[in-house]
Design a protein around this motif. Structure first.
Motif, PDB file in Angstrom:
ATOM      1  N   ASP A 175      39.135 -45.236  26.370  1.00 17.68           N
ATOM      2  CA  ASP A 175      40.156 -45.352  27.513  1.00 17.68           C
ATOM      3  C   ASP A 175      38.856 -45.785  28.490  1.00 17.68           C
ATOM      4  O   ASP A 175      37.838 -45.696  28.442  1.00 17.68           O
ATOM      5  CB  ASP A 175      40.985 -44.252  27.746  1.00 17.68           C
ATOM      6  N   ALA A 176      39.473 -46.485  29.739  1.00 19.94           N
ATOM      7  CA  ALA A 176      38.618 -46.874  30.919  1.00 19.94           C
ATOM      8  C   ALA A 176      37.754 -45.844  31.290  1.00 19.94           C
ATOM      9  O   ALA A 176      36.556 -46.312  31.733  1.00 19.94           O
ATOM     10  CB  ALA A 176      39.730 -47.292  31.863  1.00 19.94           C
ATOM     11  N   GLN A 177      38.257 -44.772  31.482  1.00 17.15           N
ATOM     12  CA  GLN A 177      37.312 -43.672  32.173  1.00 17.15           C
ATOM     13  C   GLN A 177      36.386 -43.012  31.199  1.00 17.15           C
ATOM     14  O   GLN A 177      35.068 -43.155  31.574  1.00 17.15           O
ATOM     15  CB  GLN A 177      38.043 -42.474  32.368  1.00 17.15           C
ATOM     16  N   THR A 178      36.693 -43.170  29.921  1.00 14.49           N
ATOM     17  CA  THR A 178      35.654 -42.398  28.864  1.00 14.49           C
ATOM     18  C   THR A 178      34.535 -43.885  28.858  1.00 14.49           C
ATOM     19  O   THR A 178      33.300 -43.727  28.634  1.00 14.49           O
ATOM     20  CB  THR A 178      36.249 -42.246  27.624  1.00 14.49           C
ATOM     21  N   ARG A 179      35.177 -45.112  29.058  1.00 15.23           N
ATOM     22  CA  ARG A 179      34.288 -46.153  28.628  1.00 15.23           C
ATOM     23  C   ARG A 179      33.199 -46.326  29.654  1.00 15.23           C
ATOM     24  O   ARG A 179      32.146 -46.485  29.481  1.00 15.23           O
ATOM     25  CB  ARG A 179      35.190 -47.386  28.742  1.00 15.23           C
ATOM     26  N   ALA A 180      33.624 -45.852  30.916  1.00 20.73           N
ATOM     27  CA  ALA A 180      32.840 -46.033  32.277  1.00 20.73           C
ATOM     28  C   ALA A 180      31.872 -45.033  31.957  1.00 20.73           C
ATOM     29  O   ALA A 180      30.477 -45.077  32.363  1.00 20.73           O
ATOM     30  CB  ALA A 180      33.453 -45.901  33.436  1.00 20.73           C
ATOM     31  N   ARG A 181      32.101 -43.723  31.648  1.00 26.28           N
ATOM     32  CA  ARG A 181      31.101 -42.759  31.286  1.00 26.28           C
ATOM     33  C   ARG A 181      29.941 -43.029  30.318  1.00 26.28           C
ATOM     34  O   ARG A 181      28.840 -42.833  30.335  1.00 26.28           O
ATOM     35  CB  ARG A 181      31.860 -41.193  31.223  1.00 26.28           C
ATOM     36  N   GLU A 184      27.423 -45.314  31.568  1.00 21.32           N
ATOM     37  CA  GLU A 184      26.134 -44.576  32.306  1.00 21.32           C
ATOM     38  C   GLU A 184      25.564 -43.820  31.348  1.00 21.32           C
ATOM     39  O   GLU A 184      24.129 -43.992  31.334  1.00 21.32           O
ATOM     40  CB  GLU A 184      26.900 -43.673  33.300  1.00 21.32           C
ATOM     41  N   ALA A 238      28.631 -45.999  39.280  1.00 19.10           N
ATOM     42  CA  ALA A 238      29.738 -46.649  39.749  1.00 19.10           C
ATOM     43  C   ALA A 238      30.028 -47.584  40.799  1.00 19.10           C
ATOM     44  O   ALA A 238      30.792 -48.896  41.014  1.00 19.10           O
ATOM     45  CB  ALA A 238      30.915 -45.780  39.730  1.00 19.10           C
TER      46      ALA A 238
END
Ligand SMILES: Nc1ncnc2c1ncn2[C@@H]1O[C@H](COP(=O)(O)OP(=O)(O)OP(=O)(O)O)[C@@H](O)[C@H]1O
Ligand SMILES: [Mg+2]
Length: 284
Positions: A175-181, A184, A238
């Protein structure tokens, strides 16, 4: 956190006029054509291109799973002539063995090398700490979330101290949030291990956020249409995603890909419907 023993890792990549032919007989076609590039040791390169342009094919050749039909592929001057733990691959879906604990999965490569149990567990704990999974060593893979499974997968590959880390849309199923984490986290890991990374994606934001350099590919046959060097400062966080420099390059990449995809779109043929359909006749 201590630095895992990865000092001899970073690899130089040389790809010279590489073409890869797939399919048989009349169906055969060049998936990628005349690719020419070099990657400096420790560089983070993203390969960006539309679906079907040959990104996975190129990565498969770098991993040694596919043999080019023309040209030469070398890592640190050595021809790539088959798979090797020195060229580790991470796919969209993990390859952890469900019947082994997370610790034993990460330690598996060392077991294959004949490293004794105490030492391979010591190093596996070190690499689990690198990906933030030290608490989960005793779990089974299916007890981890998707993001955690990919972190374990990265640790499983890095424990072999690859010269080259090959990643084929590794966060594509998250999912988008996990992907962003995960993006990083991957950059944090990379600053520690400093291995060369070739990361395939069709997501422009992801490529711009991660890379030192983006190689943009055209649709079939895949060729490079741009070699974009990025100088966004590191560490990247971010806020970069909404900066004017980022937006400017994103628009540039979008234009490039749209232009190339436009060349590929099939011409729409008229359906042959009459302008005025005949009136409905109702039999009474
Ligand atoms: N084993 C194969 N035999 C024949 N054609 C293949 C084979 N593997 C892939 N192809 C074709 O080769 C082309 C390149 O495929 P590839 O999987 O490398 O693309 P990709 O850029 O990774 O796409 P995606 O973004 O969808 O993953 C595609 O047109 C695909 O259909
Ligand atoms: Mg692919």
């Amino acid at each position: 956190m201590s630095r895992p023993e990865t000092s001899r890792t970073a690899g130089r990549v040389d790809v010279e006029r590489v073409s890869i032919r797939l399919g048989e007989g009349a169906q055969a076609f060049d998936a990628v054509q005349a690719l020419d590039f070099s990657i400096a040791p420790g560089e983070f390169v993203c390969i960006l291109g539309p679906s079907g342009c040959g990104k996975s094919t190129l990565l498969g050749a770098l991993a040694g799973h596919l043999r080019p039909s023309g040209g030469a592929l070398r890592v640190d001057g050595q021809p790539v002539d088959g798979p090797s733990p020195a060229r580790g691959m991470v796919f969209q879906h993990h390859t952890l063995l469900p019947w082994r604990s997370v610790l034993d999965n990460v330690a598996f490569g060392l077991k294959m090398q004949g490293v004794d149990k105490a030492e391979r567990h010591r190093r596996a704990h070190e690499f689990l700490a690198l990906v933030g999974l030290q608490e989960f060593a005793g779990r089974w893979p299916n007890q981890l979330s998707g993001g955690m499974q990919q972190r374990a997968e990265i640790a499983r590959v890095l424990i072999n101290r690859p010269r080259l880390l090959l990643m084929d849309e590794p966060f594509g199923a998250l999912d988008a949030q996990t992907r962003a984490r995960m993006q990083e986290l991957l950059l944090d890991i990379w600053t520690r291990v400093r291995t060369t990374v070739v990361f395939v994606t069709h997501d422009i934001d992801e490529a711009l956020f991660l890379a030192d350099r983006i190689l943009v590919m055209s649709p079939r046959p895949g060729r490079f249409i741009e070699d974009l060097r990025l100088d966004f400062p590191r560490p990247r966080r971010a806020g970069l995603l909404t900066s004017p420099g980022f937006t400017h390059l994103k628009r540039h990449c979008l234009d490039l890909l749209r232009h190339e995809e436009g060349r590929e779109l099939p011409r729409l043929t008229p359906l042959g419907l009459p302008d005025d359909p005949p009136p409905l006749r109702i039999a009474l």
